[in-house]
Design an enzyme around this catalytic site. Structure first.
Site: not given
Ligand code: SF4
Length: 389
Positions: A116, A111, A98, A318, A94-95, A311, A274, A107, A114
């Site tokens: 993603r 979370c 990088r 960002k 995207r940038y 973002d 997000d 993971c 998340c």
């Molecule tokens: S935010 Fe998403 S990618 Fe990051 S540790 Fe938590 S579940 Fe995993």
């Protein structure tokens, strides 16, 4: 199996039934939560479990599924439009200089907010057998000097696999910096083994972007793990997500930033949560974020003040947000307020301004400046006299 792999496999909670056994079936309604669980998997490691002190506390909210995840209003599945900027599997470019390199689908703990979540936990969506096309893409783009390894969590891979990735990236001459985005320091501090630290030293500069959202996450074990990384020469930054019901509070954020710094971690970003489908109940207002940044800037060390960013939904990248300090800017002066709200004026420098025609004849015209006739020397002498006298 290493000790950290055993902890992950045997001591973590990964089913709703197990969660209900731990916290009570009256608290965890297995049937009601099943759709949320099916939508995004759950695992809570012992380190994350230890941090939960009550139902509905900031740690609970981060890891325990809720029916609110199924309530979609403005939520977008790929809210940052990462897939649109993906030239080959596992890479988002995207940038300019990088790339994001997704190297692991899993993971330690998941979370609930998340970004993603559409991919994380699913090895088909972040395949482990597609590294070669990613290396080839990076090799072919000499403008790429910085790689952010992410996922999922790269630290869920074995040392052998991480070393394979580092070796291949280091073999590309234009790759200068490698960053590992990981939350294991909080979720599974046992993963930061002496063997990993020994291995990573060979591939510096390797940075780690940690992720902490609440001061309670910085337990003694976690701080020790961060120390091991810092001792191995890994510069540590932290990304924090502003989350309703977790850290949308000035005092909580200030304590988090100060404790991170003490643990040798430089706070780097506070992100607005997000606009991701399934995580909308975590969102708070931008004003709340600005209030937090205002309560940090000036009131604590600048090292403890991260950038506050959104973002951009749709893939704009960002964008930093700042509270309003500047009241007025003219060619003569800037009027602003400091962290305490006191008003100050900064005089602009008197810079010669090119007049029209200067570009054409290539000889810069200098606008004459009237020099203020202040009898400075006399004034100073008078002051000295009065001080001495
Ligand atoms: S935010 Fe998403 S990618 Fe990051 S540790 Fe938590 S579940 Fe995993």
């Amino acid at each position: 199996m290493s000790e950290w792999q055993r902890i992950l496999k045997e001591d973590s909670i990964a089913t709703l039934e197990h969660l209900a056994d731990r916290f009570g079936h009256d608290v965890i309604d297995v049937e009601a939560l099943k759709p949320a669980f099916d939508n995004f998997q759950m695992r809570i490691t012992p380190a994350a479990l230890e941090q939960i002190t009550a139902v509905g506390d900031p740690m609970w909210n981060q890891y325990v599924p809720t029916v609110q995840e199924l309530d979609i209003h403005d939520g977008i599945i790929d809210s940052l439009d990462e897939d649109a900027d993906s030239p080959v599997p596992n890479i988002t470019h995207r940038y300019p200089d990088r790339v994001l390199f997704l190297v692991s689908p899993v993971c330690a703990s998941y979370c609930r907010f998340c970004t993603r979540r559409r991919k994380v936990g699913d090895p088909e969506k972040i395949p482990l057998n597609q590294y070669e096309s990613a290396f080839a893409y990076i090799r072919a783009h000499s403008e790429i000097r910085d790689i952010v390894m992410s996922g999922g969590d790269p630290m869920m891979l074995s040392d052998r696999r991480i070393e394979y990735l580092l070796q291949n990236l280091r073999a590309i001459p234009h790759v200068e910096i490698i960053r590992i985005g990981s939350r294991v320091t909080s979720h599974l501090p046992e993963r930061i083994t002496p063997e990993f630290c020994e291995m990573v030293r060979k591939y510096h500069p390797v940075y780690m972007n940690t992720h902490f959202n609440h001061p309670r996450e910085l337990t003694p074990k976690v701080v020790e793990a961060l120390g091991r990384l810092a001792d191995a020469g890994v510069p540590l930054g932290c990304q924090t997500v502003l989350l309703r019901g977790v850290n949308d509070d000035v005092n909580v954020m200030k304590e988090l930033m100060q404790r991170l710094l003490k643990a040798r971690v430089r706070p780097y970003y506070i992100y607005m949560a997000d606009q991701v489908a399934g995580g909308e109940h975590f969102r708070t207002t931008v004003q709340k974020g600005l209030e937090i940044v205002k309560a940090l800037r000036g009131w604590t060390s600048g090292l403890a003040v991260p950038h506050f960013v959104i973002d951009s939904p749709g893939g704009g990248g960002k964008v930093p947000l700042l509270p309003e300090y500047v009241e007025e800017i003219t060619d003569d002066e800037v009027v602003f307020r400091n962290y305490e709200g006191k008003r100050f004026v900064y005089k602009q420098p008197r810079i010669p301004v090119p007049t029209a025609g200067c570009a054409a004849d290539d000889s810069p015209d200098i606008v004459p400046i009237e020099i203020a006739k202040t009898p400075r020397r006399k004034h100073t002498a008078r002051r000295r006299k009065s001080v001495n006298g």
